[in-house]
Write a protein that holds these residues in place. Structure first.
Motif, PDB file in Angstrom:
ATOM      1  N   CYS A  81       0.837  -1.198   0.000  1.00 57.24           N
ATOM      2  CA  CYS A  81       0.000   0.000   0.000  1.00 57.24           C
ATOM      3  C   CYS A  81       0.881   1.259   0.000  1.00 57.24           C
ATOM      4  O   CYS A  81       2.092   1.189   0.211  1.00 57.24           O
ATOM      5  CB  CYS A  81      -0.930   0.000   1.206  1.00 57.24           C
ATOM      6  N   LYS A  82       0.260   2.391  -0.219  1.00 55.04           N
ATOM      7  CA  LYS A  82       1.036   3.629  -0.344  1.00 55.04           C
ATOM      8  C   LYS A  82       1.752   4.006   0.953  1.00 55.04           C
ATOM      9  O   LYS A  82       2.873   4.524   0.914  1.00 55.04           O
ATOM     10  CB  LYS A  82       0.135   4.769  -0.811  1.00 55.04           C
ATOM     11  N   ARG A 135       5.241   0.872  -7.780  1.00 57.63           N
ATOM     12  CA  ARG A 135       3.789   0.801  -7.932  1.00 57.63           C
ATOM     13  C   ARG A 135       3.084   1.369  -6.713  1.00 57.63           C
ATOM     14  O   ARG A 135       2.116   2.122  -6.827  1.00 57.63           O
ATOM     15  CB  ARG A 135       3.368  -0.651  -8.164  1.00 57.63           C
ATOM     16  N   ASN A 169       0.820   5.386  -6.154  1.00 59.40           N
ATOM     17  CA  ASN A 169      -0.518   5.584  -5.591  1.00 59.40           C
ATOM     18  C   ASN A 169      -0.547   6.619  -4.478  1.00 59.40           C
ATOM     19  O   ASN A 169      -1.616   6.923  -3.941  1.00 59.40           O
ATOM     20  CB  ASN A 169      -1.058   4.251  -5.047  1.00 59.40           C
ATOM     21  N   GLN A 220       3.752   8.706 -12.481  1.00 59.90           N
ATOM     22  CA  GLN A 220       2.480   9.080 -11.852  1.00 59.90           C
ATOM     23  C   GLN A 220       1.790  10.184 -12.648  1.00 59.90           C
ATOM     24  O   GLN A 220       0.573  10.139 -12.878  1.00 59.90           O
ATOM     25  CB  GLN A 220       2.719   9.541 -10.413  1.00 59.90           C
ATOM     26  N   ASP A 261      -9.692  -1.522 -13.791  1.00 55.05           N
ATOM     27  CA  ASP A 261      -9.067  -1.423 -12.470  1.00 55.05           C
ATOM     28  C   ASP A 261      -9.254  -2.708 -11.671  1.00 55.05           C
ATOM     29  O   ASP A 261      -8.338  -3.172 -10.991  1.00 55.05           O
ATOM     30  CB  ASP A 261      -9.667  -0.243 -11.696  1.00 55.05           C
TER      31      ASP A 261
END
Length: 203
Positions: free
Chosen positions: A99-100, A131, A135, A167, A191
């Motif tokens: 996750c970010k 990746r 985000n 991005q 998505d």
């Protein structure tokens, strides 16, 4: 949206609901004073939720996230050993690494050279790290890039700049797709398929 509109209000409400036992709530800052913009938690807003019995304090806006991480590494090795930042992995005490928030923290620890000092993050490839970073909020990517420059970490700067450019390209492409009615209907399906593919290839 929790982060954008009411995260500060929700934290304050939780403290006020327990006001007989909680006399002071410290809300950790998201952004520094120089980065402030409309957000669900703000140094000028959070403290207004205080009452006669419970004090709400917005704390830490004088320092960037990377500065806080650097302090943890230098002063609190036990905290680093058990560092938990992930909001995605609810089934394990460890961070998901994808996750970010995980990507942002792992990048900062990597720049400092301390990522190997904790086993709370899984080992992931540079591609997976990129990746996760893509985000994230642009504020934090710029912050990480500036931090890499301050550390004279050329490799880190180049990697982060490539992430920022990627991005920007993706956001431009998505904006174009969303402005095209026929293609806009396809985006949710694409998505969903992308998420399934990523989940399938993760170890």
């Amino acid at each position: 949206n929790y982060e954008v509109y009411y995260q500060g209000a929700l934290l304050a409400a939780s403290a006020l609901a327990l006001s007989r036992g909680i006399k002071r709530l410290i809300v950790s800052s998201t952004f520094t004073y120089s980065q402030l913009h409309p957000w669900g938690s703000h140094p000028l807003l959070d403290e207004l939720w205080s009452t006669e019995t419970t004090e709400i304090i917005h704390d830490g806006a004088e320092a960037r996230r990377v500065d806080k991480i650097e302090r943890i590494v230098g002063r609190h090795p036990l905290a680093l050993k058990h560092l938990r930042v992930c909001l995605e992995n609810q089934e394990s005490p460890r961070n998901c690494g994808h996750c970010k928030k995980c990507a942002r923290t792992m990048m900062a620890l990597g720049l400092i050279g301390a990522l190997g000092n904790t086993n709370m993050f899984p080992r992931i490839s540079r591609q997976e790290l990129a990746r996760g970073l893509r985000n994230d909020d642009r504020h934090f990517l710029d912050e990480l890039s500036d931090f890499a420059r301050e550390l004279n970490n050329t490799e880190g700067v180049e990697f982060l700049q490539s992430v920022i450019k990627s991005q920007s390209r993706r956001k431009a492409a998505r904006s174009l797709l969303e402005s095209t009615p026929i293609l806009d209907a396809v985006i949710p399906t694409v998505d969903q398929l992308r998420r399934r593919v990523r989940a399938a290839v993760r170890p």
